[in-house]
Design an enzyme around this catalytic site. Structure first.
Site, mmCIF file in Angstrom:
data_model
loop_
_atom_site.group_PDB
_atom_site.id
_atom_site.type_symbol
_atom_site.label_atom_id
_atom_site.label_comp_id
_atom_site.label_asym_id
_atom_site.label_seq_id
_atom_site.Cartn_x
_atom_site.Cartn_y
_atom_site.Cartn_z
ATOM 1 N N HIS A 44 10.635 1.188 -9.564
ATOM 2 C CA HIS A 44 11.292 2.439 -9.950
ATOM 3 C C HIS A 44 12.352 2.781 -8.902
ATOM 4 O O HIS A 44 12.419 2.123 -7.852
ATOM 5 C CB HIS A 44 10.252 3.574 -9.983
ATOM 6 C CG HIS A 44 9.682 3.848 -8.638
ATOM 7 N ND1 HIS A 44 8.590 3.162 -8.137
ATOM 8 C CD2 HIS A 44 10.082 4.674 -7.639
ATOM 9 C CE1 HIS A 44 8.347 3.573 -6.912
ATOM 10 N NE2 HIS A 44 9.233 4.493 -6.575
ATOM 11 N N HIS A 132 17.659 3.242 -3.957
ATOM 12 C CA HIS A 132 17.258 1.830 -3.904
ATOM 13 C C HIS A 132 16.010 1.582 -4.738
ATOM 14 O O HIS A 132 15.243 2.513 -5.007
ATOM 15 C CB HIS A 132 16.977 1.427 -2.447
ATOM 16 C CG HIS A 132 15.865 2.216 -1.829
ATOM 17 N ND1 HIS A 132 16.072 3.444 -1.233
ATOM 18 C CD2 HIS A 132 14.541 1.981 -1.740
ATOM 19 C CE1 HIS A 132 14.923 3.913 -0.801
ATOM 20 N NE2 HIS A 132 13.965 3.052 -1.105
HETATM 21 P P1 2AM Z 1 10.385 3.723 -1.110
HETATM 22 O O1 2AM Z 1 10.633 3.133 -2.452
HETATM 23 O O2 2AM Z 1 11.592 3.703 -0.265
HETATM 24 O O3 2AM Z 1 9.175 3.183 -0.442
HETATM 25 C C1 2AM Z 1 6.372 6.569 -3.996
HETATM 26 O O4 2AM Z 1 5.713 6.363 -2.804
HETATM 27 C C2 2AM Z 1 7.859 6.577 -3.803
HETATM 28 O O5 2AM Z 1 8.243 7.659 -2.974
HETATM 29 C C3 2AM Z 1 8.390 5.311 -3.176
HETATM 30 O O6 2AM Z 1 9.457 4.843 -3.964
HETATM 31 C C4 2AM Z 1 8.856 5.738 -1.806
HETATM 32 O O7 2AM Z 1 10.079 5.245 -1.396
HETATM 33 C C5 2AM Z 1 9.100 7.212 -1.962
HETATM 34 N N1 2AM Z 1 8.898 7.902 -0.677
HETATM 35 C C6 2AM Z 1 9.836 8.576 0.009
HETATM 36 N N2 2AM Z 1 9.320 9.119 1.108
HETATM 37 C C7 2AM Z 1 8.034 8.758 1.156
HETATM 38 C C8 2AM Z 1 6.976 8.985 2.089
HETATM 39 N N3 2AM Z 1 7.148 9.717 3.169
HETATM 40 N N4 2AM Z 1 5.784 8.431 1.814
HETATM 41 C C9 2AM Z 1 5.597 7.687 0.717
HETATM 42 N N5 2AM Z 1 6.546 7.438 -0.205
HETATM 43 C C10 2AM Z 1 7.749 7.967 0.021
#
Ligand code: 2AM
Length: 190
Positions: A44, A132
């Site tokens: 996603h 991203h």
């Molecule tokens: P990421 O794709 O860059 O890992 C679910 O966890 C989504 O929320 C993920 O896509 C994650 O980004 C995003 N996310 C952003 N901040 C986060 C955090 N502090 N902890 C976990 N997930 C985070």
């Protein structure tokens, strides 16, 4: 006391893109041994991470975001190159970049979400938005020379799709990895 829900707002990916990404990930997986690659179902694009929140606070954001339907417009997203956070030298997150058409459409959606959630008690994100698709995470360092070399010759071919809605996704942390469930779909104006 209301239940605590871990959630985030995201752009869902078309099934065909997830399928193609899973094939791409399978080829990258062969070049690494310690990196944890994303499961096809979980792919996603995050718009805003909400973290752990009481269920009634999450319920309250739904009507606020439904209103986007009369303001926000659908747009196109196209995948770009594979990159790494914090950088290629010691990658911790492997991701695929995206570009929107019109070029500011994704930023408009993200800023609209930030502006509309702030009055409901969701703090604005202070870090710059770097949209991203997370493909993998590396916690244990390993040598990525073979991976980067492979990517030079076999980049992910650009894939375009129309973003007509975004979702509120619940994240349930399980020993085998996070499980995501759509709680609410928010349409963009047609
Ligand atoms: P990421 O794709 O860059 O890992 C679910 O966890 C989504 O929320 C993920 O896509 C994650 O980004 C995003 N996310 C952003 N901040 C986060 C955090 N502090 N902890 C976990 N997930 C985070």
């Amino acid at each position: 006391m209301s239940e605590i829900i871990r959630s985030f707002l995201a752009v869902e990916l078309p099934e065909l893109l997830k399928f193609k990404l899973a094939e791409f990930i399978a080829s990258l997986q062969m070049k690494t041994s310690k990196t944890k690659w994303a499961r096809e179902a979980n792919l996603h694009l995050t718009l805003k991470f909400l973290g752990n929140q009481p269920a009634d606070k999450i319920d309250a954001l739904i009507p606020a975001l439904i209103r986007g339907n009369s303001i926000l417009k659908p747009f196109r997203l196209t995948t770009t190159k594979l990159g790494a956070f914090p950088g290629k030298k010691r990658p911790r997150v492997f991701w695929l970049g995206t570009e929107s058409t019109p070029s500011n459409a994704l930023m408009i959606l993200r800023n609209w979400i930030e502006d509309n959630l702030e009055p409901l008690g969701f703090e604005k994100e202070t870090k710059p938005f770097r949209p991203h698709l997370t493909l993998g995470r590396s916690k244990i360092p390993e040598n990525f020379d073979a991976l980067w070399e492979y990517l030079e010759a076999h980049p992910f071919p650009p894939f375009s799709f129309e973003v007509e809605h975004f979702v509120l996704m619940r994240s349930i942390l399980k020993p085998a990895g996070a499980e995501y469930r759509v709680l609410q779909k928010f349409s963009l104006q047609k």
